[in-house]
Design a protein around this motif. Structure first.
Motif, PDB file in Angstrom:
ATOM      1  N   ILE A   8       0.873  -1.182   0.000  1.00 46.36           N
ATOM      2  CA  ILE A   8       0.000   0.000   0.000  1.00 46.36           C
ATOM      3  C   ILE A   8       0.904   1.225   0.000  1.00 46.36           C
ATOM      4  N   LYS A   9       0.901   1.928  -1.089  1.00 43.91           N
ATOM      5  CA  LYS A   9       1.721   3.125  -1.177  1.00 43.91           C
ATOM      6  C   LYS A   9       1.025   4.282  -0.458  1.00 43.91           C
ATOM      7  N   ASN A  10       1.809   4.989   0.337  1.00 42.94           N
ATOM      8  CA  ASN A  10       1.291   6.174   1.041  1.00 42.94           C
ATOM      9  C   ASN A  10       0.088   5.838   1.931  1.00 42.94           C
ATOM     10  N   THR A  78      -5.789   3.187   2.047  1.00 41.18           N
ATOM     11  CA  THR A  78      -6.432   2.657   3.249  1.00 41.18           C
ATOM     12  C   THR A  78      -6.228   1.153   3.358  1.00 41.18           C
ATOM     13  N   LEU A  79      -5.926   0.711   4.577  1.00 38.24           N
ATOM     14  CA  LEU A  79      -5.883  -0.718   4.883  1.00 38.24           C
ATOM     15  C   LEU A  79      -7.215  -1.099   5.505  1.00 38.24           C
ATOM     16  N   PHE A  80      -7.884  -2.088   4.931  1.00 34.58           N
ATOM     17  CA  PHE A  80      -9.151  -2.612   5.452  1.00 34.58           C
ATOM     18  C   PHE A  80      -8.816  -3.912   6.195  1.00 34.58           C
ATOM     19  N   PHE A  81      -8.968  -3.904   7.509  1.00 33.54           N
ATOM     20  CA  PHE A  81      -8.432  -4.998   8.340  1.00 33.54           C
ATOM     21  C   PHE A  81      -9.566  -5.674   9.109  1.00 33.54           C
ATOM     22  N   SER A  82      -9.795  -6.950   8.822  1.00 30.13           N
ATOM     23  CA  SER A  82     -10.859  -7.707   9.479  1.00 30.13           C
ATOM     24  C   SER A  82     -10.309  -8.476  10.679  1.00 30.13           C
ATOM     25  N   LEU A  83     -11.018  -8.351  11.811  1.00 28.95           N
ATOM     26  CA  LEU A  83     -10.660  -9.057  13.044  1.00 28.95           C
ATOM     27  C   LEU A  83     -11.898  -9.793  13.551  1.00 28.95           C
ATOM     28  N   LYS A  95     -13.425  -5.501  -4.539  1.00 26.99           N
ATOM     29  CA  LYS A  95     -12.963  -4.618  -5.616  1.00 26.99           C
ATOM     30  C   LYS A  95     -12.879  -3.174  -5.126  1.00 26.99           C
ATOM     31  N   PHE A  96     -13.873  -2.758  -4.348  1.00 27.08           N
ATOM     32  CA  PHE A  96     -13.917  -1.389  -3.809  1.00 27.08           C
ATOM     33  C   PHE A  96     -12.675  -1.090  -2.967  1.00 27.08           C
ATOM     34  N   SER A  97     -12.183  -2.097  -2.261  1.00 27.66           N
ATOM     35  CA  SER A  97     -11.048  -1.889  -1.342  1.00 27.66           C
ATOM     36  C   SER A  97      -9.707  -1.780  -2.067  1.00 27.66           C
ATOM     37  N   LYS A  98      -9.708  -1.879  -3.376  1.00 25.53           N
ATOM     38  CA  LYS A  98      -8.489  -1.789  -4.182  1.00 25.53           C
ATOM     39  C   LYS A  98      -7.478  -2.883  -3.844  1.00 25.53           C
ATOM     40  N   GLY A  99      -7.984  -4.016  -3.358  1.00 25.63           N
ATOM     41  CA  GLY A  99      -7.087  -5.109  -3.004  1.00 25.63           C
ATOM     42  C   GLY A  99      -6.448  -4.968  -1.644  1.00 25.63           C
ATOM     43  N   ASN A 100      -6.885  -3.961  -0.866  1.00 28.83           N
ATOM     44  CA  ASN A 100      -6.278  -3.695   0.443  1.00 28.83           C
ATOM     45  C   ASN A 100      -7.074  -4.298   1.597  1.00 28.83           C
ATOM     46  N   LEU A 101      -7.889  -5.280   1.303  1.00 30.66           N
ATOM     47  CA  LEU A 101      -8.758  -5.913   2.298  1.00 30.66           C
ATOM     48  C   LEU A 101      -8.110  -7.203   2.793  1.00 30.66           C
ATOM     49  N   VAL A 102      -7.796  -7.244   4.111  1.00 32.13           N
ATOM     50  CA  VAL A 102      -7.096  -8.393   4.680  1.00 32.13           C
ATOM     51  C   VAL A 102      -7.797  -8.867   5.945  1.00 32.13           C
ATOM     52  N   LYS A 184       7.255   1.504   5.334  1.00 35.28           N
ATOM     53  CA  LYS A 184       8.592   1.560   4.754  1.00 35.28           C
ATOM     54  C   LYS A 184       8.577   1.326   3.247  1.00 35.28           C
ATOM     55  N   GLY A 185       7.404   0.953   2.732  1.00 35.27           N
ATOM     56  CA  GLY A 185       7.296   0.703   1.300  1.00 35.27           C
ATOM     57  C   GLY A 185       7.642  -0.717   0.898  1.00 35.27           C
TER      58      GLY A 185
END
Length: 332
Positions: A8-10, A78-83, A95-102, A184-185
């Protein structure tokens, strides 16, 4: 994000979905990295969140939620984080999460997919602690593994409460290093889960799934009762008559008596006032320190030698013939 890499950039925001008793620790970590934090939970799961922490109760992952997120955050940052989330994330939100859903999973995948992980693992005597973060895909717990750490549970981990405390400590460390690497990228290489190792364990409900089958071996009985000990209310069984239901907790296997017999299973052979000795198979006995009545009172001192624990077959059949399912409103 490519198929086999995650980054996730920036990164600017972390949106949590689900519940946790250590959200305060995650917020501290996010603050350290200058990240915005927001928590989305269900009404049922909100009961487990510290009331001093701000959260937003939602019922569904729907268009209204997506509009709210778009108004306040950029999904690509944005990081979408499921707990422990009880929602099934569908294709449109993935798709909405841009692949940032974990999702965080506190057990080995694909070996231990599903819920009720601590109780199942106590029953299986699984002593390997595995903490991992994986991509969310449409199939539950099937996404590529992004980040993983493993260690052994210490010997003093015995009950679900012990395992949960140990896992939470490890999760804080896992989350910190995960966020640090993103900031850190770093790119994470994503590993596919080998399908030939997959197994699934459904959620459990200690109120209905904890009836004791006294035909289990002594070792199986000890593990089964441990699996529903603190923070749960204990295992269900009956005493002497079909009317009196009790819960059993705080047990340990004991082999210091004379040889037993299968006909003696469930029989209280000794009451030492602070504990009782119960026959379970031809080699072992159980030492039991807590037998709780319907009001949660320990009645060990009221039990008599010669009393017997048993579970009617109809309760076992009912237990094995149903599956517990939860949604955002609680147990279905």
């Amino acid at each position: 994000m490519s198929k086999n890499n995650f980054e996730i950039k920036n990164l600017k925001n972390v949106l949590f979905f689900g519940t946790s008793k250590i959200f305060n620790k995650f917020i501290e970590i996010n603050d350290k990295f200058n990240l915005n934090t927001e928590i989305f939970t269900s009404k049922d799961q909100s009961k487990n969140i510290d009331k001093n922490i701000r959260y937003k109760i939602i019922r569904n992952i729907d268009k209204n939620l997506k509009n709210y997120i778009l108004k306040n955050y950029k999904p690509e940052n944005t990081l979408f984080f499921s707990l422990g989330s009880r929602w099934i994330f569908k294709k449109d939100f993935i798709k909405f999460s841009k692949g940032n859903l974990v999702n965080f999973h506190g057990a080995r995948l694909p070996l231990d997919a599903g819920g009720g992980s601590f109780s199942w693992r106590i029953m299986k005597n699984d002593r390997i602690n595995n903490l991992l973060i994986h991509k969310i895909v449409q199939k539950v717990d099937k996404g590529q593994i992004i980040f993983c750490r493993k260690k052994l549970f210490p010997k003093n981990c015995r009950l679900p409460k012990d395992f949960k405390e140990n896992l939470d400590s490890g999760l804080i460390d896992l989350y910190f290093h995960f966020i640090k690497k993103i900031k850190k990228g770093n790119k994470f290489y994503c590993q596919e889960q080998p399908k030939y190792l997959s197994s699934y364990y459904p959620r459990l409900d200690s109120k209905t799934d904890s009836w004791i089958d006294w035909n289990m071996s002594g070792i199986e009985l000890e593990r089964f009762i441990d699996a529903f000990d603190d923070p749960f209310k204990g295992c269900l069984t009956k005493l002497n008559s079909n009317k009196k239901i009790v819960r059993i907790k705080k047990v340990q296997l004991h082999s210091g008596e004379n040889i037993s017999h299968k006909y003696m299973k469930g029989l209280i052979i000794r009451n030492d006032q602070e504990w009782i000795v119960v026959a379970v198979d031809d080699k072992n006995y159980l030492i039991i320190e807590e037998v709780l009545d319907s009001k949660g009172k320990n009645i060990i001192d009221k039990l008599r030698e010669g009393d017997r624990f048993f579970t009617p077959q109809k309760e076992l059949e009912r237990q094995f013939s149903r599956r517990v399912i939860y949604n955002s409103l609680g147990k279905k």
